[in-house]
Design an enzyme around this catalytic site. Structure first.
Site, mmCIF file in Angstrom:
data_model
loop_
_atom_site.group_PDB
_atom_site.id
_atom_site.type_symbol
_atom_site.label_atom_id
_atom_site.label_comp_id
_atom_site.label_asym_id
_atom_site.label_seq_id
_atom_site.Cartn_x
_atom_site.Cartn_y
_atom_site.Cartn_z
ATOM 1 N N GLY A 212 30.766 31.637 35.045
ATOM 2 C CA GLY A 212 30.960 32.918 35.715
ATOM 3 C C GLY A 212 30.714 32.662 37.196
ATOM 4 N N ALA A 213 31.664 33.119 38.019
ATOM 5 C CA ALA A 213 31.626 32.764 39.451
ATOM 6 C C ALA A 213 30.315 33.167 40.134
ATOM 7 C CB ALA A 213 32.816 33.407 40.152
ATOM 8 N N CYS B 169 38.320 37.747 29.709
ATOM 9 C CA CYS B 169 37.255 36.767 29.904
ATOM 10 C C CYS B 169 35.884 37.446 29.915
ATOM 11 C CB CYS B 169 37.479 35.968 31.185
ATOM 12 S SG CYS B 169 36.470 34.465 31.274
ATOM 13 N N ALA C 103 30.861 41.238 37.084
ATOM 14 C CA ALA C 103 31.247 42.292 38.033
ATOM 15 C C ALA C 103 32.095 43.361 37.328
ATOM 16 C CB ALA C 103 31.994 41.687 39.215
ATOM 17 N N ASP D 248 37.407 34.718 40.608
ATOM 18 C CA ASP D 248 36.721 33.491 41.015
ATOM 19 C C ASP D 248 36.916 33.271 42.510
ATOM 20 O OD1 ASP D 248 35.716 31.867 38.432
ATOM 21 O OD2 ASP D 248 37.425 33.134 37.973
ATOM 22 N N LYS E 143 33.136 36.082 47.060
ATOM 23 C CA LYS E 143 34.238 35.476 46.301
ATOM 24 C C LYS E 143 35.518 35.441 47.144
ATOM 25 C CE LYS E 143 32.140 36.505 41.928
ATOM 26 N NZ LYS E 143 31.997 37.530 40.900
HETATM 27 P P1 RI2 Z 1 31.653 37.056 37.402
HETATM 28 C C1 RI2 Z 1 34.760 33.303 35.255
HETATM 29 O O1 RI2 Z 1 35.103 31.948 35.309
HETATM 30 C C2 RI2 Z 1 35.913 34.182 34.861
HETATM 31 O O2 RI2 Z 1 37.151 33.752 35.389
HETATM 32 C C3 RI2 Z 1 35.451 35.490 35.437
HETATM 33 O O3 RI2 Z 1 36.484 36.445 35.545
HETATM 34 C C4 RI2 Z 1 34.951 35.029 36.804
HETATM 35 O O4 RI2 Z 1 34.295 33.790 36.535
HETATM 36 C C5 RI2 Z 1 34.040 35.962 37.526
HETATM 37 O O5 RI2 Z 1 32.849 36.165 36.806
HETATM 38 P P2 RI2 Z 1 34.481 30.841 34.282
HETATM 39 O O6 RI2 Z 1 33.214 30.324 34.952
HETATM 40 O O7 RI2 Z 1 31.160 36.385 38.640
HETATM 41 O O8 RI2 Z 1 34.261 31.439 32.939
HETATM 42 O O9 RI2 Z 1 32.212 38.421 37.685
HETATM 43 O O10 RI2 Z 1 35.540 29.753 34.259
HETATM 44 O O11 RI2 Z 1 30.621 37.054 36.297
#
Ligand code: RI2
Length: 322
Positions: free
Chosen positions: A21-22, A131, A135, A200, A236
């Site tokens: 999660g980013a 996913c 946020a 991301d 972001k």
């Molecule tokens: P939050 C995640 O990437 C997803 O693409 C998700 O939408 C994005 O990060 C933002 O996440 P991954 O790490 O920061 O699962 O909103 O590849 O939690």
């Protein structure tokens, strides 16, 4: 350069997506720098600066796409570099405090996105998400806690199935959730009132890079005239895209796709983790500073990352007019 066990553990967890999660990877990287600063054993301020820069570079190299990761690290390293002090303890404290400030800001930003974004969710709405984005979930959960009767449809999100994390979280809170295969999104879109996803990276021209499959969902939403929102903290947004840099789309191991399946020998498999949604498919981006049209991304970048852009122009191009 000596990498501490705790820091290498954080890097490995980001790389293998145990921390994902980013927003979370950005906070984990900030914590990594904080630990490195606290445990630095040298005596010299200059050596400390070099060490922290190297550790930041090491943490940055773990995953290439989410700009939240380099933005968190640059925020801390920049503070260290502009400090006029040569005193090691002062410099150490600058890194520790900046890391704590970032982590605190990040948590608060996600919360505020929820408060702001919830205003766009109406009583009775059926909301689709993809996913697992804290946020995007913050918006949905705030709307629910305000007493709005909402139903969520959430995708499985192949190949890592982060949709199950989303479903579990929503169900624990008491929000009705229906898990659907990624490939069924268009079939369900006529039932949906709003789509909300995370990000991301947001580029200067308003395009959004998010989990693979997001752009297909945006396309289906556009066709069905369903509002498509992105929830993204300002860290972001990518300052380097102002300077023409492309966003690298992470390509992960084919093993994530095939898992334990029997597959033909020499089969070619691709596993891109993210895709790009054009600005014209996005109704608005919900940030902790307010809701903006994607085309206003450049304003967020100028306001919040003017210093990073200026730094680059001075350092790389000897220009001082950002
Ligand atoms: P939050 C995640 O990437 C997803 O693409 C998700 O939408 C994005 O990060 C933002 O996440 P991954 O790490 O920061 O699962 O909103 O590849 O939690």
């Amino acid at each position: 350069m000596k990498i501490l066990y705790e820091v290498s553990r954080i890097a490995e967890d980001i790389r293998t997506m145990r921390i994902r999660g980013a927003g979370r990877i950005a906070r984990a990287a900030a914590l990594g720098l904080k630990i490195a600063a606290e445990k630095f054993e040298g005596k010299d301020g200059e050596e400390f600066r070099r060490y922290i820069k190297d550790v930041a570079e090491y943490l940055r190299s773990t995953r290439p796409t989410a700009v939240s990761l380099p933005n968190a690290l640059t925020f801390i390293v920049h503070r260290l570099m502009i400090s006029p002090s040569e005193d090691l303890e002062e410099l150490r404290s600058t890194v520790v405090k900046s890391a704590e400030e970032f982590i605190e800001y990040s948590k608060k930003a996600t919360e505020n996105i929820g408060k702001i974004g919830a205003k766009r969710i109406e009583d009775g709405d059926k909301v689709l998400t993809h996913c697992n984005s804290s946020a995007a979930l913050s918006v949905i959960i705030h709307a629910f806690k305000e007493g709005k009767d909402i139903k969520v449809y959430n995708t499985e999100t192949r190949p890592k199935f982060q949709g199950y994390i989303t479903a579990r979280k929503l169900l624990n809170i008491g929000i009705k959730t229906t898990l659907i295969p990624d490939s069924s999104v268009r079939a369900f879109m006529k039932k949906i009132d709003k789509v909300i996803v995370g990000a991301d990276t947001v580029a200067a021209n308003g395009v959004v890079v998010n989990k693979i499959g997001t752009s297909q969902i945006a396309l289906a939403a556009k066709e069905a005239n369903v509002d498509f929102y992105v929830a993204a903290e300002t860290y972001k947004f990518s300052p380097m895209t102002v300077l023409g840099e492309y966003i690298v789309i992470e390509e992960r191991s084919p093993k994530e796709i095939v898992r334990n399946m029997k597959i033909p020998e020499n089969i070619n498999i691709r596993n891109p983790a993210f895709d790009v949604t054009p600005a014209e498919y996005i109704d608005a981006i919900i940030t902790e500073m307010g809701i903006i049209p994607p085309q206003a991304a450049i304003l967020i970048l100028k306001e919040h990352y003017g210093w990073a852009i200026r730094d680059y122009l001075i350092r790389e191009l000897s220009i001082d007019e950002a």
